[in-house]
Design an enzyme around this catalytic site. Sequence first.
Site, mmCIF file in Angstrom:
data_model
loop_
_atom_site.group_PDB
_atom_site.id
_atom_site.type_symbol
_atom_site.label_atom_id
_atom_site.label_comp_id
_atom_site.label_asym_id
_atom_site.label_seq_id
_atom_site.Cartn_x
_atom_site.Cartn_y
_atom_site.Cartn_z
ATOM 1 N N CYS A 108 0.757 -1.267 0.089
ATOM 2 C CA CYS A 108 -0.010 -0.115 0.040
ATOM 3 C C CYS A 108 1.036 0.995 0.119
ATOM 4 O O CYS A 108 0.639 1.920 -0.760
ATOM 5 C CB CYS A 108 -0.809 -0.140 1.236
ATOM 6 S SG CYS A 108 -1.891 1.171 1.229
ATOM 7 N N CYS A 109 1.829 1.148 0.960
ATOM 8 C CA CYS A 109 2.713 2.374 0.898
ATOM 9 C C CYS A 109 3.583 2.412 -0.416
ATOM 10 O O CYS A 109 3.891 3.655 -0.715
ATOM 11 C CB CYS A 109 3.862 2.227 2.041
ATOM 12 S SG CYS A 109 3.158 2.569 3.641
ATOM 13 N N CYS A 191 -0.508 8.870 7.168
ATOM 14 C CA CYS A 191 -2.203 8.628 6.641
ATOM 15 C C CYS A 191 -2.816 8.441 7.875
ATOM 16 O O CYS A 191 -2.583 7.947 8.971
ATOM 17 C CB CYS A 191 -2.389 7.233 5.902
ATOM 18 S SG CYS A 191 -1.518 7.342 4.091
ATOM 19 N N CYS A 194 -3.334 4.988 9.632
ATOM 20 C CA CYS A 194 -2.161 4.434 10.083
ATOM 21 C C CYS A 194 -1.213 5.500 10.889
ATOM 22 O O CYS A 194 0.151 4.845 10.968
ATOM 23 C CB CYS A 194 -1.001 4.098 8.740
ATOM 24 S SG CYS A 194 -1.888 3.076 7.739
ATOM 25 N N CYS A 220 8.213 3.371 5.620
ATOM 26 C CA CYS A 220 7.270 3.275 4.660
ATOM 27 C C CYS A 220 7.808 3.076 3.267
ATOM 28 O O CYS A 220 7.044 2.379 2.203
ATOM 29 C CB CYS A 220 6.376 4.186 4.587
ATOM 30 S SG CYS A 220 6.789 5.916 3.776
HETATM 31 S S1 SF4 Z 1 0.529 4.901 5.590
HETATM 32 FE FE1 SF4 Z 1 -1.046 3.444 5.538
HETATM 33 S S2 SF4 Z 1 -2.827 3.840 4.301
HETATM 34 FE FE2 SF4 Z 1 -0.867 5.270 3.984
HETATM 35 S S3 SF4 Z 1 0.086 4.409 2.001
HETATM 36 FE FE3 SF4 Z 1 1.119 3.367 3.987
HETATM 37 S S4 SF4 Z 1 -0.278 1.738 4.485
HETATM 38 FE FE4 SF4 Z 1 -1.378 2.699 3.022
#
Ligand code: SF4
EC number: 1.8.4.10
Length: 240
Positions: A108-109, A191, A194, A220
């Site tokens: 996701c990151c 985010c 998170c 991340c």
């Molecule tokens: S911080 Fe969380 S929602 Fe944001 S990109 Fe990374 S995993 Fe995805």
Amino acid sequence: MNALVEPAVSLLKQAKQVHGDALVYPCSMGLEGSVLVDMISKHGLNIPVMTLDTGRLPQATYDVITAFEARYGIRIQVLFPDCHEVEAMVREYGVNLFRKSVELRKQCCEVRKVRPLMRALEGKEAWVTGRRRQQSKGRADLQSVETDSVYGLKKYNPLLEWSLDDVWSYVKENDVPYNRLHDAHYQSIGCECCTRAITVGEDERAGRWWWENDEVAAECGLHVMSIKQVVGEIEDGEGI
Ligand code: SF4
């Protein structure tokens, strides 16, 4: 304070002198971002400020972007992930995939942060970061100027030796706009889903991906990576 401000401004000037238009500042809109946006603007360094809109940011972050633009008369370049990549990822794993495993959180990151950043860094020589040595054990060995070992992209860390108190002092003394979540005991802000507030005695980055409870995983992908890692030729990569 001057003993910290002068070297930080000096490093920013040095970076601009060396790299010119090939230097950018990808800003996380946290407290360190407030210091650096203020320095860059106040000293007329003309370093473009950009930020990542992952689609999952807290409203307070959009509000501080707006506050910076109003205060300094600048436009912050907002980078978005590829909508087709996000749609494919969510279709396969769901909207909250980051809670399912460390691997899916990193995916996701990568889709929402790393790839948009790498597109923005194409053709650039260097970038500025707001990282500080005291933020976590994983940042203890950083250098003020680093080089990506694969492509030679330089990273400048002007606030490396600053403490959190130093950052707050600068922000207060200069009346710099900042993310209001910091007043609610959020330290490292990313985010909304998170990021959480921290308690007394916790590591500054303990509020990021806290459910993983793993120092190594608390990055991340933006700061321990290379372009090759992002396109999949190298497997490891951690990282705002
Ligand atoms: S911080 Fe969380 S929602 Fe944001 S990109 Fe990374 S995993 Fe995805």
